[in-house]
Write a protein that holds these residues in place. Structure first.
Motif, PDB file in Angstrom:
ATOM      1  N   TRP A 129      -6.460   8.607  -9.894  1.00  0.00           N
ATOM      2  CA  TRP A 129      -5.215   8.571  -9.122  1.00  0.00           C
ATOM      3  C   TRP A 129      -5.411   9.194  -7.747  1.00  0.00           C
ATOM      4  O   TRP A 129      -4.840   8.725  -6.762  1.00  0.00           O
ATOM      5  CB  TRP A 129      -4.073   9.252  -9.878  1.00  0.00           C
ATOM      6  CG  TRP A 129      -3.694   8.493 -11.112  1.00  0.00           C
ATOM      7  CD1 TRP A 129      -3.879   8.879 -12.404  1.00  0.00           C
ATOM      8  CD2 TRP A 129      -3.101   7.200 -11.162  1.00  0.00           C
ATOM      9  NE1 TRP A 129      -3.434   7.902 -13.257  1.00  0.00           N
ATOM     10  CE2 TRP A 129      -2.940   6.856 -12.523  1.00  0.00           C
ATOM     11  CE3 TRP A 129      -2.684   6.292 -10.190  1.00  0.00           C
ATOM     12  CZ2 TRP A 129      -2.383   5.652 -12.929  1.00  0.00           C
ATOM     13  CZ3 TRP A 129      -2.125   5.093 -10.594  1.00  0.00           C
ATOM     14  CH2 TRP A 129      -1.982   4.778 -11.950  1.00  0.00           C
ATOM     15  N   ASP A 159       0.261   8.849  -5.938  1.00  0.00           N
ATOM     16  CA  ASP A 159       0.511  10.250  -5.611  1.00  0.00           C
ATOM     17  C   ASP A 159       1.338  10.924  -6.705  1.00  0.00           C
ATOM     18  O   ASP A 159       1.081  12.069  -7.068  1.00  0.00           O
ATOM     19  CB  ASP A 159       1.238  10.344  -4.270  1.00  0.00           C
ATOM     20  CG  ASP A 159       1.330  11.762  -3.755  1.00  0.00           C
ATOM     21  OD1 ASP A 159       0.269  12.374  -3.524  1.00  0.00           O
ATOM     22  OD2 ASP A 159       2.464  12.261  -3.593  1.00  0.00           O
ATOM     23  N   THR A 208       0.830  -1.208   0.000  1.00  0.00           N
ATOM     24  CA  THR A 208       0.000   0.000   0.000  1.00  0.00           C
ATOM     25  C   THR A 208       0.864   1.258   0.000  1.00  0.00           C
ATOM     26  O   THR A 208       0.493   2.258  -0.620  1.00  0.00           O
ATOM     27  CB  THR A 208      -0.974   0.029   1.191  1.00  0.00           C
ATOM     28  OG1 THR A 208      -0.237  -0.096   2.413  1.00  0.00           O
ATOM     29  CG2 THR A 208      -2.015  -1.067   1.072  1.00  0.00           C
ATOM     30  N   GLY A 209       2.015   1.206   0.665  1.00  0.00           N
ATOM     31  CA  GLY A 209       2.930   2.347   0.635  1.00  0.00           C
ATOM     32  C   GLY A 209       3.470   2.587  -0.765  1.00  0.00           C
ATOM     33  O   GLY A 209       3.520   3.722  -1.243  1.00  0.00           O
ATOM     34  N   HIS A 219      -3.295   1.641   4.276  1.00  0.00           N
ATOM     35  CA  HIS A 219      -1.971   1.691   4.892  1.00  0.00           C
ATOM     36  C   HIS A 219      -2.083   2.084   6.372  1.00  0.00           C
ATOM     37  O   HIS A 219      -1.448   1.467   7.228  1.00  0.00           O
ATOM     38  CB  HIS A 219      -1.105   2.703   4.126  1.00  0.00           C
ATOM     39  CG  HIS A 219       0.334   2.699   4.498  1.00  0.00           C
ATOM     40  ND1 HIS A 219       1.209   1.724   4.077  1.00  0.00           N
ATOM     41  CD2 HIS A 219       1.070   3.565   5.251  1.00  0.00           C
ATOM     42  CE1 HIS A 219       2.412   1.986   4.541  1.00  0.00           C
ATOM     43  NE2 HIS A 219       2.365   3.093   5.274  1.00  0.00           N
ATOM     44  N   THR A 224      -7.288   6.560  -5.800  1.00  0.00           N
ATOM     45  CA  THR A 224      -6.391   5.445  -5.480  1.00  0.00           C
ATOM     46  C   THR A 224      -5.442   5.828  -4.350  1.00  0.00           C
ATOM     47  O   THR A 224      -5.222   5.047  -3.415  1.00  0.00           O
ATOM     48  CB  THR A 224      -5.590   5.016  -6.732  1.00  0.00           C
ATOM     49  OG1 THR A 224      -6.518   4.645  -7.749  1.00  0.00           O
ATOM     50  CG2 THR A 224      -4.652   3.859  -6.424  1.00  0.00           C
ATOM     51  N   ALA A 225      -4.886   7.029  -4.428  1.00  0.00           N
ATOM     52  CA  ALA A 225      -3.971   7.491  -3.381  1.00  0.00           C
ATOM     53  C   ALA A 225      -4.680   7.548  -2.026  1.00  0.00           C
ATOM     54  O   ALA A 225      -4.135   7.111  -1.009  1.00  0.00           O
ATOM     55  CB  ALA A 225      -3.390   8.856  -3.742  1.00  0.00           C
ATOM     56  N   THR A 237      -7.366   5.842  -1.075  1.00  0.00           N
ATOM     57  CA  THR A 237      -7.682   4.484  -0.627  1.00  0.00           C
ATOM     58  C   THR A 237      -6.442   3.783  -0.089  1.00  0.00           C
ATOM     59  O   THR A 237      -6.488   3.132   0.966  1.00  0.00           O
ATOM     60  CB  THR A 237      -8.299   3.668  -1.781  1.00  0.00           C
ATOM     61  OG1 THR A 237      -9.486   4.326  -2.215  1.00  0.00           O
ATOM     62  CG2 THR A 237      -8.623   2.249  -1.347  1.00  0.00           C
ATOM     63  N   MET A 238      -5.339   3.909  -0.801  1.00  0.00           N
ATOM     64  CA  MET A 238      -4.094   3.272  -0.352  1.00  0.00           C
ATOM     65  C   MET A 238      -3.647   3.826   0.994  1.00  0.00           C
ATOM     66  O   MET A 238      -3.197   3.085   1.859  1.00  0.00           O
ATOM     67  CB  MET A 238      -2.976   3.449  -1.384  1.00  0.00           C
ATOM     68  CG  MET A 238      -3.155   2.658  -2.656  1.00  0.00           C
ATOM     69  SD  MET A 238      -3.232   0.871  -2.366  1.00  0.00           S
ATOM     70  CE  MET A 238      -4.962   0.545  -2.625  1.00  0.00           C
ATOM     71  N   LEU A 239      -3.803   5.125   1.179  1.00  0.00           N
ATOM     72  CA  LEU A 239      -3.424   5.742   2.443  1.00  0.00           C
ATOM     73  C   LEU A 239      -4.313   5.245   3.585  1.00  0.00           C
ATOM     74  O   LEU A 239      -3.830   4.993   4.688  1.00  0.00           O
ATOM     75  CB  LEU A 239      -3.501   7.265   2.312  1.00  0.00           C
ATOM     76  CG  LEU A 239      -2.679   8.084   3.283  1.00  0.00           C
ATOM     77  CD1 LEU A 239      -1.221   7.688   3.251  1.00  0.00           C
ATOM     78  CD2 LEU A 239      -2.832   9.559   2.962  1.00  0.00           C
ATOM     79  N   CYS A 287       2.082   1.517  -3.627  1.00  0.00           N
ATOM     80  CA  CYS A 287       0.958   1.931  -4.490  1.00  0.00           C
ATOM     81  C   CYS A 287       0.592   3.390  -4.251  1.00  0.00           C
ATOM     82  O   CYS A 287       0.290   4.124  -5.198  1.00  0.00           O
ATOM     83  CB  CYS A 287      -0.251   1.033  -4.261  1.00  0.00           C
ATOM     84  SG  CYS A 287      -0.054  -0.623  -4.927  1.00  0.00           S
ATOM     85  N   TRP A 288       0.602   3.806  -2.991  1.00  0.00           N
ATOM     86  CA  TRP A 288       0.321   5.214  -2.700  1.00  0.00           C
ATOM     87  C   TRP A 288       1.358   6.112  -3.365  1.00  0.00           C
ATOM     88  O   TRP A 288       1.010   7.150  -3.939  1.00  0.00           O
ATOM     89  CB  TRP A 288       0.316   5.493  -1.198  1.00  0.00           C
ATOM     90  CG  TRP A 288       0.195   6.957  -0.937  1.00  0.00           C
ATOM     91  CD1 TRP A 288      -0.954   7.690  -0.868  1.00  0.00           C
ATOM     92  CD2 TRP A 288       1.281   7.887  -0.788  1.00  0.00           C
ATOM     93  NE1 TRP A 288      -0.643   9.015  -0.684  1.00  0.00           N
ATOM     94  CE2 TRP A 288       0.719   9.169  -0.634  1.00  0.00           C
ATOM     95  CE3 TRP A 288       2.666   7.768  -0.773  1.00  0.00           C
ATOM     96  CZ2 TRP A 288       1.497  10.316  -0.459  1.00  0.00           C
ATOM     97  CZ3 TRP A 288       3.433   8.901  -0.604  1.00  0.00           C
ATOM     98  CH2 TRP A 288       2.846  10.157  -0.451  1.00  0.00           C
TER      99      TRP A 288
END
Length: 139
Positions: A40, A29, A21-22, A51, A43-44, A46-48, A24-25
């Motif tokens: 994007w 980003d 996740t880090g 994470h 996605t950023a 969601t990943m955060l 992907c973020w």
């Protein structure tokens, strides 16, 4: 100081989720600044979120790891150097995560972010090394 399988796999899975996740973020980003697409940004975010949730689980696992692994290994004088490095990287990640979440300073935030990213990716390299060194001592 081998951990019981369910606990060990929980740690591996949690740290794998944190790494993925880090990473992907980081890509999302970077892409949101270049492409400017809404996907994007989503996605950023969601990943955060994932994470951060995995980080909370990691804190619980690290807390449980202290009495059953860290203290016992330290007293036994086993794998102290890589274990100390693991503890240090995790401490840096915890402190920088706190700083990223709670500090609003735009001058300090980029530095904290780079330290967090560097420590996170370094930890992902250090964990397999720590495991390998520990298993090597068992033989």
């Amino acid at each position: 100081m081998r951990l019981k399988r369910p606990f060990r796999y929980s740690i591996y899975a949690t740290f794998a989720v944190l790494l993925l996740t880090g990473a992907c973020w980081l890509v999302a980003d970077w892409q949101k600044n270049i492409a400017g697409d809404e996907i994007w940004q989503q996605t950023a975010a969601t990943m955060l979120m994932v994470h951060g949730g995995a980080a909370m689980l990691a804190l619980l696992l690290l807390g449980a790891l202290i009495p059953v692994h860290l203290l016992r290994a330290w007293r036994s004088r086993k794998n102290r150097i890589s274990g100390s490095m693991m503890a240090t990287f995790n401490a840096v990640l915890i402190v920088t995560a706190f700083g990223l979440y709670y500090l609003g300073s735009e001058e300090v935030r980029p530095w904290i972010s780079w330290i967090h990213l560097t420590a996170g990716f370094a930890l992902s390299l250090m964990l397999p090394l720590h495991i390998w060194l520990g298993r090597r001592e068992l033989w």
